[in-house]
Design a protein around this motif. Structure first.
Motif, PDB file in Angstrom:
ATOM      1  N   ALA A  13       0.860  -1.190   0.000  1.00  0.00           N
ATOM      2  CA  ALA A  13       0.000   0.000   0.000  1.00  0.00           C
ATOM      3  C   ALA A  13       0.892   1.235   0.000  1.00  0.00           C
ATOM      4  N   ILE A  14       0.802   2.061  -1.052  1.00  0.00           N
ATOM      5  CA  ILE A  14       1.720   3.204  -1.122  1.00  0.00           C
ATOM      6  C   ILE A  14       1.053   4.555  -0.850  1.00  0.00           C
ATOM      7  N   ARG A  15      -0.262   4.595  -0.867  1.00  0.00           N
ATOM      8  CA  ARG A  15      -0.939   5.873  -0.588  1.00  0.00           C
ATOM      9  C   ARG A  15      -2.390   5.548  -0.304  1.00  0.00           C
ATOM     10  N   HIS A  16      -3.058   6.402   0.476  1.00  0.00           N
ATOM     11  CA  HIS A  16      -4.495   6.203   0.633  1.00  0.00           C
ATOM     12  C   HIS A  16      -5.198   7.517   0.900  1.00  0.00           C
ATOM     13  N   ARG A  17      -6.499   7.458   0.674  1.00  0.00           N
ATOM     14  CA  ARG A  17      -7.295   8.683   0.805  1.00  0.00           C
ATOM     15  C   ARG A  17      -8.671   8.228   1.280  1.00  0.00           C
ATOM     16  N   ASN A  18      -9.202   8.927   2.283  1.00  0.00           N
ATOM     17  CA  ASN A  18     -10.520   8.555   2.790  1.00  0.00           C
ATOM     18  C   ASN A  18     -11.593   8.852   1.763  1.00  0.00           C
ATOM     19  N   LEU A  19     -12.614   8.003   1.767  1.00  0.00           N
ATOM     20  CA  LEU A  19     -13.707   8.171   0.824  1.00  0.00           C
ATOM     21  C   LEU A  19     -15.003   7.963   1.593  1.00  0.00           C
ATOM     22  N   GLY A  20     -15.885   8.946   1.511  1.00  0.00           N
ATOM     23  CA  GLY A  20     -17.192   8.816   2.160  1.00  0.00           C
ATOM     24  C   GLY A  20     -17.088   8.551   3.651  1.00  0.00           C
ATOM     25  N   GLU A  21     -18.074   7.832   4.171  1.00  0.00           N
ATOM     26  CA  GLU A  21     -18.217   7.612   5.603  1.00  0.00           C
ATOM     27  C   GLU A  21     -17.115   6.709   6.184  1.00  0.00           C
ATOM     28  N   ALA A  22     -16.913   5.560   5.595  1.00  0.00           N
ATOM     29  CA  ALA A  22     -15.992   4.595   6.201  1.00  0.00           C
ATOM     30  C   ALA A  22     -15.088   3.921   5.174  1.00  0.00           C
ATOM     31  N   ASP A  23     -15.130   4.377   3.934  1.00  0.00           N
ATOM     32  CA  ASP A  23     -14.333   3.734   2.889  1.00  0.00           C
ATOM     33  C   ASP A  23     -13.015   4.467   2.689  1.00  0.00           C
ATOM     34  N   ARG A  24     -12.178   3.851   1.886  1.00  0.00           N
ATOM     35  CA  ARG A  24     -10.889   4.464   1.610  1.00  0.00           C
ATOM     36  C   ARG A  24     -10.451   4.017   0.217  1.00  0.00           C
ATOM     37  N   ILE A  25      -9.845   4.935  -0.514  1.00  0.00           N
ATOM     38  CA  ILE A  25      -9.228   4.528  -1.774  1.00  0.00           C
ATOM     39  C   ILE A  25      -7.773   4.243  -1.459  1.00  0.00           C
ATOM     40  N   VAL A  26      -7.325   3.036  -1.769  1.00  0.00           N
ATOM     41  CA  VAL A  26      -5.922   2.711  -1.526  1.00  0.00           C
ATOM     42  C   VAL A  26      -5.213   2.588  -2.868  1.00  0.00           C
ATOM     43  N   VAL A  27      -4.017   3.155  -2.918  1.00  0.00           N
ATOM     44  CA  VAL A  27      -3.194   2.979  -4.113  1.00  0.00           C
ATOM     45  C   VAL A  27      -2.224   1.858  -3.778  1.00  0.00           C
ATOM     46  N   LEU A  28      -2.308   0.775  -4.542  1.00  0.00           N
ATOM     47  CA  LEU A  28      -1.485  -0.395  -4.275  1.00  0.00           C
ATOM     48  C   LEU A  28      -0.429  -0.520  -5.356  1.00  0.00           C
ATOM     49  N   TYR A  29       0.781  -0.872  -4.953  1.00  0.00           N
ATOM     50  CA  TYR A  29       1.762  -1.235  -5.959  1.00  0.00           C
ATOM     51  C   TYR A  29       1.844  -2.752  -5.927  1.00  0.00           C
ATOM     52  N   THR A  30       1.385  -3.393  -6.976  1.00  0.00           N
ATOM     53  CA  THR A  30       1.289  -4.849  -6.977  1.00  0.00           C
ATOM     54  C   THR A  30       2.380  -5.464  -7.840  1.00  0.00           C
ATOM     55  N   ARG A  31       2.742  -6.673  -7.464  1.00  0.00           N
ATOM     56  CA  ARG A  31       3.785  -7.386  -8.197  1.00  0.00           C
ATOM     57  C   ARG A  31       3.270  -7.804  -9.582  1.00  0.00           C
ATOM     58  N   GLU A  32       1.997  -8.200  -9.631  1.00  0.00           N
ATOM     59  CA  GLU A  32       1.446  -8.759 -10.869  1.00  0.00           C
ATOM     60  C   GLU A  32       0.927  -7.710 -11.841  1.00  0.00           C
ATOM     61  N   ARG A  33       0.414  -6.581 -11.343  1.00  0.00           N
ATOM     62  CA  ARG A  33      -0.232  -5.620 -12.237  1.00  0.00           C
ATOM     63  C   ARG A  33       0.263  -4.193 -12.080  1.00  0.00           C
ATOM     64  N   GLY A  34       1.324  -3.990 -11.359  1.00  0.00           N
ATOM     65  CA  GLY A  34       1.836  -2.638 -11.184  1.00  0.00           C
ATOM     66  C   GLY A  34       0.944  -1.810 -10.274  1.00  0.00           C
ATOM     67  N   LYS A  35       0.923  -0.489 -10.508  1.00  0.00           N
ATOM     68  CA  LYS A  35       0.162   0.406  -9.631  1.00  0.00           C
ATOM     69  C   LYS A  35      -1.308   0.385  -9.988  1.00  0.00           C
ATOM     70  N   LEU A  36      -2.162   0.265  -9.004  1.00  0.00           N
ATOM     71  CA  LEU A  36      -3.596   0.387  -9.259  1.00  0.00           C
ATOM     72  C   LEU A  36      -4.300   0.953  -8.026  1.00  0.00           C
ATOM     73  N   SER A  37      -5.423   1.610  -8.284  1.00  0.00           N
ATOM     74  CA  SER A  37      -6.214   2.188  -7.191  1.00  0.00           C
ATOM     75  C   SER A  37      -7.418   1.304  -6.950  1.00  0.00           C
ATOM     76  N   ALA A  38      -7.737   1.096  -5.693  1.00  0.00           N
ATOM     77  CA  ALA A  38      -8.870   0.239  -5.374  1.00  0.00           C
ATOM     78  C   ALA A  38      -9.663   0.825  -4.222  1.00  0.00           C
ATOM     79  N   VAL A  39     -10.962   0.561  -4.216  1.00  0.00           N
ATOM     80  CA  VAL A  39     -11.812   1.013  -3.123  1.00  0.00           C
ATOM     81  C   VAL A  39     -11.857  -0.082  -2.071  1.00  0.00           C
ATOM     82  N   ALA A  40     -11.574   0.292  -0.826  1.00  0.00           N
ATOM     83  CA  ALA A  40     -11.682  -0.650   0.283  1.00  0.00           C
ATOM     84  C   ALA A  40     -12.891  -0.206   1.090  1.00  0.00           C
ATOM     85  N   LYS A  41     -13.960  -0.960   0.966  1.00  0.00           N
ATOM     86  CA  LYS A  41     -15.211  -0.545   1.624  1.00  0.00           C
ATOM     87  C   LYS A  41     -15.198  -0.860   3.109  1.00  0.00           C
ATOM     88  N   GLY A  42     -15.646   0.105   3.887  1.00  0.00           N
ATOM     89  CA  GLY A  42     -15.773  -0.090   5.327  1.00  0.00           C
ATOM     90  C   GLY A  42     -14.458  -0.273   6.064  1.00  0.00           C
TER      91      GLY A  42
END
Lengths: 247, 223
Positions: A13-42
């Motif tokens: 996990a290289i960066r994150h940003r809060n989203l809405g009430e309890a979610d967060r957008i995490v920027v992941l640097y992955t071995r298989e697909r490189g950098k991607l942003s994902a929503v982590a709910k709750g």
């Protein structure tokens, strides 16, 4: 029928940003697909099953599902949290710099396992007893080198002759070391033999070895003066965490 | 339908929603369009929700709408930060700082006002508070200098506190901030404690990470 596309990746996990009430957008640097942003709910709820593996810098096995515009994290199994990084402000600042450097230098969804391993090993070094400035200066050189922006440390960037450690110069704009003759006529900073040798070692030695080394104060300072502008010159904007490296 | 098709379909759907709203904005009279635009700036409010809220406000009574407008204006005009603890206050020291019933010996340090409210909701802390107004985050450009740390040190030096509880979030940012503050407070010869880390009430051991489990073992208590 809509096909559910779920896949597993190894992530940092290289960066994150809060989203809405309890979610967060995490920027992941992955071995298989490189950098991607994902929503982590709750994930901000205390009972979230995702929270552990998605903390900043943590290494995890993550399952993702393709979402509408961002991926959605469905599982996160922590592998290593690098807990000691957060116990020391200097280590924390250096880990932040490493994560931010990768974040800024790479495009989304471009797999690069070697870069993933570099980031993983620098975080490991920072989590253990490694010297943060030595590790980060090595990381700067290795990341830039890997992405094709690294400084030339052996031959003069002006005329191509091999440069000895004596009387050498270093040019940020030209991209590396210069011999006495070329360096004198252009804007090259002087580099001491010790610093040039250290730079060559940092490029050559694997990260695991750098975790056991410690540059002397004067060499570290000199390399900082040369490498900091060198990296910045090759970035679209200056890194925010750069100013905290001196803490 | 294949993966490409389903995703393509979503993208088209999204674009259609967007175009629909843009077209609708043109159809609305200017003041209404302006209200929608303002509402859209709120966190978590997209174009569709903004439209729905604006139309709802249009249908409410004059008084209700004015009450909302007045409340917004009043908050902006009267709410500031407490000069003592940096919590929100309507002028002067906040209620928690001026409450004589509270314990002047214990100081609870939190990241922001929402954390303070969570602590107050639990009702177990009867001492004073200090709001740092953020956590150390190099990537966000937030260093120790951006926080209310000098004010905290001054309070501890001048006050009668016997214990400082560090109640920042157990995240990377919160832990790093707590460690940093603890290191500054220790030389003052005061008891510095950190809120306990472990399993949440109603949690599941199977899903807890290694650090959480280790911390919960360290903090175990005899029954």
């Amino acid at each position: 029928m809509r096909r559910v596309r779920a896949y597993r990746v190894s992530s940092l996990a290289i960066r994150h940003r809060n989203l809405g009430e309890a979610d967060r957008i995490v920027v992941l640097y992955t071995r298989e697909r490189g950098k991607l942003s994902a929503v982590a709910k709750g994930v901000r709820r205390t009972r979230s099953k995702l929270a552990g593996g998605l903390q900043l810098f943590s290494h995890a096995r993550v399952q993702l599902a393709a979402g509408r515009s961002l991926e959605i994290v469905t599982q996160a199994q922590p592998v290593h949290l690098f807990y000691h990084v957060r116990e020391d402000l200097q280590r924390y600042a250096h880990a932040s710099y490493a994560a931010e450097l990768v974040d800024v230098m790479v495009e989304d969804q471009a797999a690069d396992p070697a870069l993933f391993d570099l980031l993983l090993s620098v975080l490991q070094g920072l989590d253990e007893e490694g010297d943060p400035p030595t590790l980060i200066q090595g990381f700067q050189l290795k990341v830039l080198g890997h992405l094709g922006h690294g400084p030339e440390v052996e031959s003069c960037v002006g005329c191509g002759t091999r440069v000895g450690t004596r009387g050498a110069g270093f040019s940020v704009a030209e991209g590396g070391v210069m011999c006495e003759r070329c360096g004198g006529s252009r804007t090259a900073a002087r580099v001491t033999p010790a610093a040039l040798q250290a730079m060559r070692d940092l490029v050559e030695l694997p990260m695991e070895e750098l975790a056991r080394r410690r540059l002397t104060g004067s060499v570290r300072e000199e390399l900082g003066r040369l490498l900091q502008p060198f990296v910045e010159y090759r970035l679209p904007w200056p890194l925010r965490s750069a100013e905290f490296l001196e803490m | 339908m294949g993966a490409w098709g389903s995703q393509g379909c979503c993208r088209v759907g999204f674009a259609r929603d967007f175009l629909e709203v843009v077209a609708a904005m043109r159809a609305y009279p200017k003041p209404l369009a302006r209200l929608i635009e303002e509402l859209e700036k709120l966190p978590g409010i997209g174009p569709k929700s903004a439209q729905r809220l604006a139309l709802h406000l249009l249908r409410t009574t004059e008084e209700e709408a004015s009450a909302l407008a007045d409340a917004i204006r009043e908050v902006k005009e009267s709410i500031g930060t407490c000069p003592v603890c940096f919590n929100y206050t309507a002028g002067g020291p906040c209620e928690l700082c001026s409450d004589l019933q509270r314990d002047d010996g214990v100081l609870c340090v939190v990241g922001d006002a929402r954390d303070l409210m969570a602590m107050e909701r639990a009702g177990s802390h009867r001492g004073r508070y200090h709001v740092l107004q953020g956590l150390i985050s190099p990537m966000e450009g937030m260093g120790p200098d951006s926080l209310r740390i000098p004010e905290l040190l001054a309070r501890v030096r001048e006050g009668e506190f016997t214990e400082v509880i560090l109640a920042t979030n157990p995240t990377v940012e919160g832990d790093a901030t707590a460690m940093y503050v603890a290191r500054l407070l220790k030389p003052l010869g005061i008891k510095v404690t950190r809120i306990a880390l472990g399993l949440p009430v109603g949690g599941d051991l199977d899903y807890a990470d290694d650090v959480t489990i280790s911390r919960s073992l360290e903090g175990r208590r005899e029954m």
